[in-house]
Design a protein around this motif. Structure first.
Motif, short mmCIF file in Angstrom:
data_model
loop_
_atom_site.label_atom_id
_atom_site.label_comp_id
_atom_site.label_asym_id
_atom_site.label_seq_id
_atom_site.Cartn_x
_atom_site.Cartn_y
_atom_site.Cartn_z
N VAL A 72 0.93 -1.01 0.13
CA VAL A 72 0.07 -0.16 0.04
C VAL A 72 0.86 1.26 -0.04
N MET A 73 2.00 1.28 0.78
CA MET A 73 2.87 2.27 0.76
C MET A 73 3.40 2.71 -0.41
N ARG A 74 4.00 1.49 -1.14
CA ARG A 74 4.55 1.60 -2.34
C ARG A 74 3.45 1.98 -3.39
N SER A 75 2.40 1.76 -3.33
CA SER A 75 1.46 2.28 -4.35
C SER A 75 1.26 3.85 -3.97
N ASP A 76 1.21 4.20 -2.85
CA ASP A 76 1.07 5.69 -2.52
C ASP A 76 2.03 6.17 -2.87
N ALA A 77 3.29 5.88 -3.04
CA ALA A 77 4.59 6.56 -3.39
C ALA A 77 4.25 7.18 -4.83
N GLU A 78 3.71 6.20 -5.54
CA GLU A 78 3.45 6.59 -7.11
C GLU A 78 2.50 7.85 -6.89
N SER A 79 1.65 7.60 -6.28
CA SER A 79 0.33 8.93 -6.11
C SER A 79 0.83 10.08 -5.79
N LEU A 80 1.79 10.02 -4.70
CA LEU A 80 2.48 11.12 -3.97
C LEU A 80 3.74 11.76 -5.04
N ASN A 81 4.29 10.81 -5.66
CA ASN A 81 5.19 11.52 -6.79
C ASN A 81 4.36 12.19 -7.95
N HIS A 82 3.18 11.69 -8.23
CA HIS A 82 2.54 12.41 -9.19
C HIS A 82 2.03 13.74 -8.47
N LEU A 83 1.66 13.71 -7.51
CA LEU A 83 1.49 15.27 -6.61
C LEU A 83 2.57 16.03 -6.71
N VAL A 84 3.50 15.64 -6.27
CA VAL A 84 4.78 16.51 -6.36
C VAL A 84 5.24 17.07 -7.69
N SER A 85 5.05 15.92 -8.60
CA SER A 85 5.58 16.49 -10.07
C SER A 85 4.51 17.56 -10.68
N ARG A 86 3.24 17.38 -10.38
CA ARG A 86 2.18 18.16 -10.80
C ARG A 86 2.32 19.46 -10.19
N SER A 87 2.80 19.51 -8.66
CA SER A 87 3.02 21.02 -8.30
C SER A 87 4.17 21.59 -8.61
#
Length: 177
Positions: A72-87
């Motif tokens: 779950v944490m590894r899956s959230d890493a991709e979501s968080l990475n997307h949010l950081v890149s978008r920001s």
């Protein structure tokens, strides 16, 4: 007389097109600003976590999530990475829209984010601003369009001989004595 009215019509059309430029730039800048505020809101909790455990480094938080044994944490890493890149993308767009008007126009015509640009085009409603920069854009576009139309008409006329008067060449008889 018709040519004069046609010039006025082309000039008026150029005015109406030119007055749209500052409005579109303003709409794009507002859209970027709104998306950036939303992005910052989405990252707020992650920023607090990164500040607490990783000296504020969101990339280190993403790396920590990716290194976790929890799926779950590894899956959230991709979501968080997307949010950081978008920001980061939105921050760069916002900075580009803080420059002078000519830099904004250049950015919009060459480097604007295609998704944000399309969103702005889809939501854009035509407007007539009476701000000084809108008036300047309108006059510039009107004059440029009228000038180009005049040059095009003159070029076509010259090419096909419209309006040229052909004078017969008078030959003098000379005596050669």
């Amino acid at each position: 007389m018709f040519r004069g009215y046609l010039r006025l019509l082309v000039f008026a059309f150029g005015l109406l097109v030119g007055v749209q430029v500052p409005g579109f730039i303003d709409d794009y800048a507002k859209r970027v600003s709104a998306h950036l505020a939303e992005s910052e809101q989405s990252l707020q909790g992650f920023r607090e976590t990164a500040a607490k455990f990783f000296n504020g480094d969101l990339k280190a938080l993403v790396a920590h999530y990716r290194a976790s044994t929890d799926e779950v944490m590894r899956s959230d890493a991709e979501s968080l990475n997307h949010l950081v890149s978008r920001s980061q993308l939105l921050e760069a767009e916002w900075l580009a829209m803080q420059g002078p008007w000519y830099a904004q126009v250049l950015h919009l015509s060459t480097n604007a984010d295609p998704v944000l640009l399309q969103e702005t085009l889809d939501a854009y409603s035509y407007q007539v601003l009476l701000a000084p920069q809108a008036i300047a854009w309108a006059l510039g576009a009107g004059l440029m369009l009228a000038w180009l139309a005049e040059l095009l008409a003159l070029g076509i006329g010259w090419t096909f001989g419209v309006g040229r008067r052909h004078k017969p060449i008078a030959y003098e008889k000379r005596h050669w004595r």
